[in-house]
Design a protein around this motif. Structure first.
Motif, PDB file in Angstrom:
ATOM      1  N   VAL A   8       1.002  -1.294  -0.264  1.00 28.79           N
ATOM      2  CA  VAL A   8      -0.539   0.048   0.150  1.00 28.79           C
ATOM      3  C   VAL A   8       0.999   1.461   0.265  1.00 28.79           C
ATOM      4  N   ASP A   9       0.067   2.402  -1.153  1.00 30.53           N
ATOM      5  CA  ASP A   9       1.131   2.856  -1.261  1.00 30.53           C
ATOM      6  C   ASP A   9       0.701   4.449  -0.308  1.00 30.53           C
ATOM      7  N   VAL A  10       1.370   5.295   0.368  1.00 26.69           N
ATOM      8  CA  VAL A  10       0.545   6.442   1.018  1.00 26.69           C
ATOM      9  C   VAL A  10       1.281   7.133   0.449  1.00 26.69           C
ATOM     10  N   ARG A  11       0.701   8.086  -0.351  1.00 29.11           N
ATOM     11  CA  ARG A  11       1.455   9.757  -1.014  1.00 29.11           C
ATOM     12  C   ARG A  11       0.777  10.887  -0.258  1.00 29.11           C
ATOM     13  N   VAL A  12       1.424  11.711   0.649  1.00 33.69           N
ATOM     14  CA  VAL A  12       1.096  13.604   0.737  1.00 33.69           C
ATOM     15  C   VAL A  12       1.846  13.890   0.312  1.00 33.69           C
ATOM     16  N   VAL A  13       1.561  14.932  -0.517  1.00 30.65           N
ATOM     17  CA  VAL A  13       1.600  16.519  -1.168  1.00 30.65           C
ATOM     18  C   VAL A  13       1.392  17.362  -0.634  1.00 30.65           C
ATOM     19  N   VAL A  14       1.904  18.655   0.366  1.00 32.98           N
ATOM     20  CA  VAL A  14       1.859  19.716   0.813  1.00 32.98           C
ATOM     21  C   VAL A  14       2.387  20.485   0.002  1.00 32.98           C
ATOM     22  N   ASP A  15       1.935  21.685  -0.750  1.00 32.95           N
ATOM     23  CA  ASP A  15       1.986  23.269  -0.724  1.00 32.95           C
ATOM     24  C   ASP A  15       1.106  23.913  -0.242  1.00 32.95           C
ATOM     25  N   ASP A  16       1.699  25.299  -0.809  1.00 35.98           N
ATOM     26  CA  ASP A  16       1.215  26.432  -0.239  1.00 35.98           C
ATOM     27  C   ASP A  16      -0.463  26.649  -0.394  1.00 35.98           C
ATOM     28  N   ALA A  17      -1.414  26.511  -1.251  1.00 38.42           N
ATOM     29  CA  ALA A  17      -2.588  26.193  -0.928  1.00 38.42           C
ATOM     30  C   ALA A  17      -3.496  24.899  -0.314  1.00 38.42           C
ATOM     31  N   ARG A  18      -2.437  23.884  -1.463  1.00 41.30           N
ATOM     32  CA  ARG A  18      -3.304  22.334   0.199  1.00 41.30           C
ATOM     33  C   ARG A  18      -3.262  21.731  -0.297  1.00 41.30           C
ATOM     34  N   VAL A  19      -3.177  20.465  -0.033  1.00 39.60           N
ATOM     35  CA  VAL A  19      -2.887  19.189   1.034  1.00 39.60           C
ATOM     36  C   VAL A  19      -3.475  17.994  -0.295  1.00 39.60           C
ATOM     37  N   ASP A  20      -2.592  17.378  -0.605  1.00 39.07           N
ATOM     38  CA  ASP A  20      -2.933  16.577  -1.704  1.00 39.07           C
ATOM     39  C   ASP A  20      -2.893  14.404  -0.771  1.00 39.07           C
ATOM     40  N   LEU A  21      -3.262  13.730  -0.817  1.00 38.89           N
ATOM     41  CA  LEU A  21      -3.037  12.748  -0.268  1.00 38.89           C
ATOM     42  C   LEU A  21      -4.062  11.885  -1.285  1.00 38.89           C
ATOM     43  N   GLN A  22      -2.686  10.482  -1.821  1.00 35.41           N
ATOM     44  CA  GLN A  22      -3.431   9.443  -2.436  1.00 35.41           C
ATOM     45  C   GLN A  22      -3.049   8.051  -1.936  1.00 35.41           C
ATOM     46  N   VAL A  23      -3.874   6.958  -1.514  1.00 34.43           N
ATOM     47  CA  VAL A  23      -3.224   5.755  -1.174  1.00 34.43           C
ATOM     48  C   VAL A  23      -3.905   4.616  -2.169  1.00 34.43           C
ATOM     49  N   SER A  24      -3.107   3.961  -2.883  1.00 35.68           N
ATOM     50  CA  SER A  24      -3.288   2.494  -3.181  1.00 35.68           C
ATOM     51  C   SER A  24      -2.604   1.389  -2.793  1.00 35.68           C
ATOM     52  N   ASP A  25      -3.227   0.466  -3.444  1.00 35.35           N
ATOM     53  CA  ASP A  25      -2.850  -0.759  -3.265  1.00 35.35           C
ATOM     54  C   ASP A  25      -2.473  -0.994  -4.202  1.00 35.35           C
ATOM     55  N   ASP A  26      -1.825  -2.722  -4.750  1.00 35.22           N
ATOM     56  CA  ASP A  26      -1.808  -3.306  -5.762  1.00 35.22           C
ATOM     57  C   ASP A  26      -2.206  -4.300  -5.636  1.00 35.22           C
ATOM     58  N   GLY A  27      -3.323  -5.383  -4.584  1.00 35.23           N
ATOM     59  CA  GLY A  27      -4.426  -6.332  -5.663  1.00 35.23           C
ATOM     60  C   GLY A  27      -5.041  -6.757  -5.940  1.00 35.23           C
ATOM     61  N   ASP A  28      -5.724  -7.224  -6.957  1.00 38.91           N
ATOM     62  CA  ASP A  28      -6.681  -7.371  -7.627  1.00 38.91           C
ATOM     63  C   ASP A  28      -7.295  -6.143  -8.064  1.00 38.91           C
ATOM     64  N   GLY A  29      -7.825  -6.070  -9.826  1.00 40.20           N
ATOM     65  CA  GLY A  29      -8.768  -5.262 -10.152  1.00 40.20           C
ATOM     66  C   GLY A  29      -9.641  -5.619  -9.659  1.00 40.20           C
ATOM     67  N   GLY A  30     -10.503  -3.991  -9.600  1.00 39.24           N
ATOM     68  CA  GLY A  30     -12.044  -4.057  -8.849  1.00 39.24           C
ATOM     69  C   GLY A  30     -12.091  -3.893  -8.092  1.00 39.24           C
ATOM     70  N   ALA A  31     -13.554  -3.656  -7.980  1.00 37.77           N
ATOM     71  CA  ALA A  31     -14.166  -3.201  -6.251  1.00 37.77           C
ATOM     72  C   ALA A  31     -13.692  -3.945  -5.044  1.00 37.77           C
ATOM     73  N   HIS A  32     -12.833  -3.209  -4.134  1.00 36.76           N
ATOM     74  CA  HIS A  32     -13.296  -3.890  -3.264  1.00 36.76           C
ATOM     75  C   HIS A  32     -14.722  -4.231  -2.665  1.00 36.76           C
ATOM     76  N   PRO A  33     -14.827  -5.731  -1.799  1.00 37.82           N
ATOM     77  CA  PRO A  33     -16.060  -6.118  -1.372  1.00 37.82           C
ATOM     78  C   PRO A  33     -16.964  -5.135  -0.868  1.00 37.82           C
TER      79      PRO A  33
END
Length: 373
Positions: free
Chosen positions: A305-330
């Motif tokens: 699981v990759d957790v990425r946080v990017v902070v700049d002067d205007a906003r905070v971006d968060l992205q959390v992604s995993d490498d599981g099988d494609g498709g929606a989680h149950p």
């Protein structure tokens, strides 16, 4: 019994009827085709092409079954009753069975008055057909069973939708409570700092008058920051519960999301994380925590699981992604996503969650650095 009828009579319409979708138009298009096919295959049907024409004219009414359920029900079955009188055919066309969607719709999408009126109308129509025409006991029992099953299905769908709406409201309310609790702890910290600065200024004002001026500047800065964060609590709720004594988590606590369950959680924070206000930092942590928890529970064959946080002067971006099988989680339709979205929206941000292009599940949140305007 009287109280139940009074409650049903005053029941309002559901406020969220779905918009017309493609299969509604497909349904309206297929009904005339099936009617014409039946007319061609049943030469013994009385006035068959008249019955086919009437059913073709009635088919577009299905598009309004959610918005005007009682009116559509009356027009549909009124026209079929008049047609039965004209043709002398009590059985009618098999294609007209599509009209069973209308009793369901009047119970599912109508008001209490409309649902009761539609149910009474259907029962009276069924009883009159038994009295007027020659009908066997089997036909009576079968028809009544189909009609009652249709009405019961509509009532069950209505109750289930209402129960789910209540549960979603409870999730949103709990998330507001959590946000209010986090903000309360942050504001309490600032107020404590103000009190300490005021006491220090009073203690040193006699010997060093300039110290009082410095203390007032610090108090003004702390008070302005506190008022800005207090405005974030306007739309939040909190019940009378004991305050949590543990510090509210922030961006520095994200690395603690890694566990010993074999799932590699990689956290990267880019930018000035120390300058992010506490409500925004706590919201980012909570969203990341929920997303990582969902990956542990629902991502099939996920190893990272990759957790990425990017902070700049205007906003905070968060992205959390995993490498599981494609498709929606149950659990993608559960209440965890609703809670995350509620917290982000309260702070003036945007939230999205869905499957990745190739595989895995991606959760993104974008929050204004200073919180809601």
């Amino acid at each position: 019994m009287q109280g139940l009828l009074r409650s049903l009579w005053s029941e309002p319409r559901p406020t969220d009827p779905p918009a017309r979708v493609w299969w509604d138009r497909v349904l309206v298009g297929l009904t005339p085709l099936v009617a014409v096919l039946e007319g061609a295959l049943r030469p013994d049907l009385p006035a068959r092409w008249l019955q086919v024409a009437v059913l073709c004219v009635l088919a577009p009414l299905l598009l309004w079954r959610r918005n005007r359920p009682l009116l559509v029900l009356v027009l549909w079955f009124g026209a079929l009753a008049a047609l039965a009188v004209v043709t002398g055919d009590d059985d009618g066309m098999y294609s007209a069975a599509i009209g069973l969607l209308l009793p369901y719709a009047v119970v599912r999408w109508g008001s209490g008055r409309e649902a009761l009126a539609g149910a009474v109308l259907m029962l009276v129509s069924a009883a009159s057909s038994v009295v007027v025409g020659p009908t066997s006991a089997g036909d009576v029992i079968g028809g009544a069973a189909v009609l009652l099953a249709t009405l019961a299905t509509g009532a069950a769908a209505r109750y289930r939708a209402r129960a789910r709406a209540r549960e979603l409201d409870q999730v949103a309310s709990r998330e507001r409570e959590h946000l209010a609790r986090d903000l309360h702890d942050t504001v309490a910290h600032h107020v404590s700092a103000i009190a300490v600065r005021a006491q220090a200024g009073l203690a040193t004002s006699a010997a060093r008058p300039e110290a009082a001026t410095e203390a007032l500047r610090l108090i003004e800065a702390e008070a302005s920051r506190t008022l800005a964060e207090m405005r974030s609590m306007v739309r939040s709720l909190r019940r009378d519960e004991p305050a949590e004594l543990t510090p509210t988590p922030g961006l520095s606590d994200l690395r603690g999301l890694a566990g010993d369950d074999g799932l590699d959680v990689d956290v990267r924070v880019l930018g000035d994380a120390a300058g992010v206000p506490a409500p925004v930092a706590t919201a980012v942590y909570r969203v990341a925590q929920e997303a990582v928890t969902n990956a542990r529970r629902h991502a099939r064959r996920a190893t990272r699981v990759d957790v990425r946080v990017v902070v700049d002067d205007a906003r905070v971006d968060l992205q959390v992604s995993d490498d599981g099988d494609g498709g929606a989680h149950p659990g993608d339709l559960g209440y965890g996503l609703r809670g995350m979205a509620e917290r982000v929206h309260l702070l003036g941000g945007t939230f999205s969650a869905g499957p990745g292009r190739e595989r895995g599940w991606i959760v993104t949140a974008v929050l204004p650095r200073r919180g809601p305007a």
